[in-house]
Design a protein around this motif. Structure first.
Motif, mmCIF file in Angstrom:
data_model
loop_
_atom_site.group_PDB
_atom_site.id
_atom_site.type_symbol
_atom_site.label_atom_id
_atom_site.label_comp_id
_atom_site.label_asym_id
_atom_site.label_seq_id
_atom_site.Cartn_x
_atom_site.Cartn_y
_atom_site.Cartn_z
ATOM 1 N N LYS A 257 49.897 -98.554 -33.399
ATOM 2 C CA LYS A 257 50.679 -98.998 -32.198
ATOM 3 C C LYS A 257 49.427 -98.460 -31.151
ATOM 4 C CE LYS A 257 55.022 -98.157 -29.654
ATOM 5 N NZ LYS A 257 56.249 -97.600 -29.947
ATOM 6 N N ASP A 258 49.200 -99.403 -30.242
ATOM 7 C CA ASP A 258 48.185 -99.272 -29.120
ATOM 8 C C ASP A 258 46.998 -98.794 -29.635
ATOM 9 O OD1 ASP A 258 50.187 -100.094 -27.156
ATOM 10 O OD2 ASP A 258 51.125 -97.991 -27.043
ATOM 11 N N GLY A 259 46.444 -99.392 -30.992
ATOM 12 C CA GLY A 259 45.085 -99.149 -31.471
ATOM 13 C C GLY A 259 45.274 -97.617 -32.097
ATOM 14 N N GLN A 260 46.138 -96.946 -32.199
ATOM 15 C CA GLN A 260 46.329 -95.458 -32.921
ATOM 16 C C GLN A 260 47.477 -95.691 -34.001
ATOM 17 O OE1 GLN A 260 44.804 -92.830 -31.688
ATOM 18 N NE2 GLN A 260 43.764 -94.385 -29.952
ATOM 19 N N THR A 261 47.182 -94.817 -34.912
ATOM 20 C CA THR A 261 48.198 -94.811 -36.188
ATOM 21 C C THR A 261 48.974 -93.466 -36.063
ATOM 22 O OG1 THR A 261 46.358 -93.663 -37.457
ATOM 23 C CG2 THR A 261 46.630 -96.170 -37.600
ATOM 24 N N GLU A 262 50.128 -93.568 -36.565
ATOM 25 C CA GLU A 262 51.295 -92.654 -36.610
ATOM 26 C C GLU A 262 51.803 -92.472 -38.014
ATOM 27 O OE1 GLU A 262 55.140 -90.788 -34.593
ATOM 28 O OE2 GLU A 262 54.267 -92.659 -33.872
ATOM 29 N N THR A 263 51.810 -91.436 -38.677
ATOM 30 C CA THR A 263 52.330 -91.334 -40.152
ATOM 31 C C THR A 263 53.991 -91.217 -39.745
ATOM 32 O OG1 THR A 263 50.673 -90.317 -41.135
ATOM 33 C CG2 THR A 263 52.637 -90.138 -42.309
ATOM 34 N N VAL A 264 55.008 -92.203 -40.116
ATOM 35 C CA VAL A 264 56.145 -92.233 -39.966
ATOM 36 C C VAL A 264 57.100 -92.357 -41.543
ATOM 37 C CG1 VAL A 264 55.991 -93.017 -37.642
ATOM 38 C CG2 VAL A 264 56.215 -94.602 -39.538
ATOM 39 N N SER A 265 58.178 -92.004 -41.516
ATOM 40 C CA SER A 265 58.969 -92.217 -42.547
ATOM 41 C C SER A 265 59.265 -93.708 -42.665
ATOM 42 C CB SER A 265 60.297 -91.357 -42.514
ATOM 43 O OG SER A 265 61.247 -91.926 -43.675
ATOM 44 N N ILE A 266 59.209 -94.246 -44.016
ATOM 45 C CA ILE A 266 59.473 -95.836 -44.084
ATOM 46 C C ILE A 266 60.940 -96.137 -43.533
ATOM 47 C CG2 ILE A 266 58.078 -96.139 -46.001
ATOM 48 C CD1 ILE A 266 60.583 -96.250 -47.607
ATOM 49 N N GLU A 267 61.952 -95.082 -43.416
ATOM 50 C CA GLU A 267 63.182 -95.327 -42.768
ATOM 51 C C GLU A 267 62.975 -95.644 -41.249
ATOM 52 O OE1 GLU A 267 62.611 -92.870 -44.934
ATOM 53 O OE2 GLU A 267 64.025 -93.353 -46.683
ATOM 54 N N LYS A 268 62.071 -95.315 -40.698
ATOM 55 C CA LYS A 268 61.715 -95.516 -39.258
ATOM 56 C C LYS A 268 61.193 -97.030 -38.775
ATOM 57 C CE LYS A 268 61.821 -90.469 -37.920
ATOM 58 N NZ LYS A 268 61.167 -89.574 -37.331
ATOM 59 N N LEU A 269 60.598 -97.670 -39.953
ATOM 60 C CA LEU A 269 59.635 -98.890 -39.587
ATOM 61 C C LEU A 269 61.190 -100.026 -39.188
ATOM 62 C CD1 LEU A 269 57.362 -99.020 -42.531
ATOM 63 C CD2 LEU A 269 57.088 -98.372 -40.088
ATOM 64 N N LYS A 270 60.597 -100.431 -38.039
ATOM 65 C CA LYS A 270 61.400 -101.636 -37.787
ATOM 66 C C LYS A 270 60.621 -103.062 -38.016
ATOM 67 C CE LYS A 270 61.714 -100.068 -33.592
ATOM 68 N NZ LYS A 270 60.957 -98.799 -33.690
ATOM 69 N N VAL A 271 61.389 -103.956 -38.008
ATOM 70 C CA VAL A 271 60.869 -105.473 -38.265
ATOM 71 C C VAL A 271 59.924 -105.768 -37.119
ATOM 72 C CG1 VAL A 271 61.367 -107.921 -37.960
ATOM 73 C CG2 VAL A 271 62.807 -106.628 -39.421
ATOM 74 N N ASP A 272 58.943 -106.330 -37.428
ATOM 75 C CA ASP A 272 57.601 -106.470 -36.474
ATOM 76 C C ASP A 272 56.783 -105.580 -36.193
ATOM 77 O OD1 ASP A 272 58.323 -109.323 -36.312
ATOM 78 O OD2 ASP A 272 59.692 -109.021 -34.645
ATOM 79 N N ASP A 273 57.325 -104.399 -36.803
ATOM 80 C CA ASP A 273 55.987 -103.176 -36.816
ATOM 81 C C ASP A 273 54.732 -103.622 -37.555
ATOM 82 O OD1 ASP A 273 57.590 -101.550 -35.061
ATOM 83 O OD2 ASP A 273 58.341 -100.225 -36.625
ATOM 84 N N ILE A 274 53.754 -103.026 -36.911
ATOM 85 C CA ILE A 274 52.390 -103.373 -37.809
ATOM 86 C C ILE A 274 52.021 -101.996 -38.279
ATOM 87 C CG2 ILE A 274 49.710 -104.157 -37.636
ATOM 88 C CD1 ILE A 274 51.905 -106.325 -36.956
#
Length: 684
Positions: A191-208
């Motif tokens: 997101k915005d050129g930065q990476t963030e470690t998140v749980s897969i449950e928090k991913l949404k459609v169209d996230d990169i």
């Protein structure tokens, strides 16, 4: 309802008893104890401490409670018991004092048998009869008539038997849990050129998401940047990696082999193919086969019958035939031990769980033990043609050029078209390295094809109606006739005066289809049948090249259903299709099998899903299923056969307590080891 993982559950019969006890607690009416997966499902409002108390009586606990504090007293008790028994034997041979051996035998009996005593005595007060009740009565009886050595040996052997049962079931469960570890846990959200470690449950459609080398792709998505080979074995069972680049779909749980991929999430994880697969595999563990249901019903009557037989053995010979009371009382106790239903209850679940696990590893999703058992009994397999025995994509199978410009003109006209026949022509021209030129003008003629101007000359491409005044000569007519006779679709290219050439287009037969049909027949499938809506001439050609036993062409969906009903007169029928347009036939067959590389419709509609986009793993699935069925039959025969042999020893009065426990223990060991051989099956 909430799911809890439990540990220490090694007895199927005990699981049923625990479930009955928990269901009697407040709010426990819908509680379920799942033996195969070692889980318990409870209402969220239930008193967990009350459930914990019930579980502890069977040495079962919640996994969330952690490992038991302190030493493993059950294992220590078994060690002490064995040491005491050996010391008692030594004292018996070297000392003249009888009380020391008796004391040591008593220690051996108590230290190894105390968990059984506690459970058995509790069951006796409630008039519940299970394996612990039988063992408790037998051990108390042995001590009452002074058979201390026998009591000690029986307690030790029973303790070892319990450990072996636990090992066998845990081995099968661990194999399944290893499969379930394919699920990714975290993702690198970009997101915005930065990476963030998140749980897969928090991913949404169209996230990169960013997927580095060696990492798992977190959910189903599409590559938007990067190029890499991806290992999809967790989903499809295919061991070879598949190249992926921009615009190509990827499965969650597959592994990025090299490079970096940017993947756009197209499905939330709980809707992904892998999530659905793992959920269905877990459900499949607990679905009971007809054989398992029969065994469970049989076991409910089996134990009381054994107790009645034991009582008759104790009473009838002394009362009617002047037998010795002590001798026949001892024989009756031995009958009680022979009656333990452990091996019988274990004869099916380990083999079923192993079979489901092996097939899931191989990319074959079987939705329950009943379907696994059914697959092993299939006599007839009916195949849809398009997309099953064939690729479902038009392909140029032959072509004939009568003019040097044939391919150049065809490519110029078709290269901008998305029509399936056009794609086949384009692929053939590219294969030949044809020059890419632009047409001056293109016009579609409904029901006939296309007219176009190429290099100032007017050309026509399409079916026979499109050629107009360009009358074909005898050679052209002969080629067209031959291609049509072979069941192909004809595409002609002509100028205003002559035919330049002909393409013969057909649905390409999968390279493996003929081998698959042959392998299925070698695996005991009596008949293979192709059902298709395509023209009978086309169906005949495909049938000849694939080797199916019979074929039926020109069928509507409802006519396929009728054919399936007719085939059922020949035995158990499986139908293989794509899970959508073949749904009525899939539902009518005894077993519905879908293929389609993990499509939602395939996963949801069929009893079995081939996660690959081909039939390559089907013979292997049939082989594993037949092996599981054979093993279950062997297991039932062994468990009952050894018990019958032991019971027959009561006739001459030769049955002893240690022979009785060895017959049960031997059956349990054999049943467990034979069932675990399914896990050794090699993926083809």
């Amino acid at each position: 309802m909430k799911e809890h993982k439990i540990t220490g559950l090694s007895c199927g019969h005990c699981a049923l008893k625990l479930q009955e006890q928990i269901q009697q607690l407040p709010g426990g009416g819908e509680a379920k104890v799942q033996f195969n997966s070692s889980k318990i499902i409870l209402d969220e409002k239930m008193d967990i401490d009350a459930v914990r108390s019930v579980l502890s009586a069977e040495n079962v606990r919640f996994e969330s409670d952690g490992k038991p504090k302190g030493p493993n007293w059950l294992m220590i008790g078994l060690y002490v018991s064995v040491a005491s028994f050996l010391a008692a034997l030594s004292a018996e041979w070297t000392l003249n004092q009888p009380y020391i051996p008796i004391l040591l035998y008593a220690i051996a009996t108590i230290t190894s048998g105390y968990p059984t005593f506690i459970k058995g005595l509790r069951n006796l007060t409630k008039f519940k009869f299970d394996i612990n009740t039988l063992m408790t009565v037998a051990l108390i009886g042995a001590v009452a008539i002074g058979e201390w050595k026998e009591a000690g040996l029986v307690a030790i052997l029973f303790g070892i038997n319990e450990l072996l049962e636990s090992y066998g079931m845990e081995k099968a469960r661990r194999s399944m849990e290893t499969l379930l570890e394919a699920a990714p846990k975290e993702a690198l959200l970009l997101k915005d050129g930065q990476t963030e470690t998140v749980s897969i449950e928090k991913l949404k459609v169209d996230d990169i998401v960013l997927v580095k080398t060696g990492q798992k792709i977190p959910s189903d998505g599409m590559v938007v940047y990067g190029k890499s080979s991806v290992n999809e074995a967790a989903i499809t069972g295919e061991s070879l990696p598949i190249e992926k680049e921009n615009g190509e779909p990827v499965f969650g749980g597959s592994i990025n082999n090299e490079g970096v991929l940017h993947v756009k999430v197209t499905k939330m994880y709980n809707q992904s193919a892998l999530s659905k697969i793992l959920a269905l595999v877990q459900e499949a563990q607990e679905s009971k086969t007809p054989t398992e249901l029969f065994i469970n019903r049989f076991a409910n009557y089996y134990t009381p019958i054994i107790m009645i037989i034991s009582a008759l053995v104790m009473l009838v010979p002394p009362l009617l035939f002047n037998g010795e009371w002590g001798e026949w009382f001892y024989q009756g106790l031995a009958v009680l031990i022979v009656g333990c239903p452990c091996a019988l209850i274990l004869s099916s679940p380990i083999a079923i769980l192993s079979g489901i696990t092996v097939n899931a590893r191989n990319g074959i999703l079987i939705k329950g033990g009943a379907y696994l058992e059914q697959l092993g009994k299939i006599d007839v397999i009916a195949f849809d043609k398009t997309g099953t025995l064939t690729l479902g994509e038009p392909h140029v199978v032959a072509d004939e050029a009568f003019h040097p410009d044939f391919y150049k003109v065809a490519y110029a006209i078709e290269k901008s078209s998305s029509h399936p026949l056009a794609k086949a022509v384009i692929a053939r021209c590219r294969e030949l390295g044809i020059e890419d030129i632009e047409p001056d003008e293109i016009k579609t003629v409904s029901g006939q094809g296309i007219t176009a101007i190429v290099d100032g000359v007017t050309y026509r491409l399409g079916n026979e109606k499109i050629i107009g005044d360009a009358k074909p000569d005898e050679e052209v007519i002969k080629v067209i006739h031959q291609y049509k006779e072979d069941g192909n679709t004809i595409v002609l290219v002509a100028s205003e005066t002559e035919v330049l050439g002909v393409f013969a287009i057909a649905d390409e037969i999968r390279k493996e289809s003929a081998d698959i049909i042959r392998d299925l027949q070698q695996n005991g499938v009596k008949e293979t049948v192709m059902l298709t809506g395509d023209h009978p001439v086309v169906a005949e050609k495909v049938a000849q090249r694939t080797g199916v036993s019979a074929f039926f062409g020109g069928l509507l969906p409802e006519e396929k259903v009728e054919k399936i009903k007719n085939l059922k007169t020949k035995g158990k029928v499986a139908m293989i299709g794509d899970g959508i347009n073949d749904a009525p036939a899939l539902a009518t067959a005894d077993l519905g099998i879908a293929m389609g590389k993990g499509t939602d419709s395939a996963i949801e509609t069929a009893d079995i899903v081939l996660m690959q986009d081909h039939l390559g793993k089907l013979p292997d699935a049939v082989h594993v299923s037949r092996k599981v069925n054979r093993i279950i039959k062997w297991n039932i025969g062994l468990s009952l056969g050894l018990k019958v042999l032991a019971l027959l020893l009561t006739i001459p009065g030769w049955l002893t307590l240690w022979i009785a426990i060895l017959s049960d223990m031997g059956a349990t060991i054999l049943v467990t080891l034979i069932s675990l051989t399914v896990l050794l099956h090699n993926r083809k």
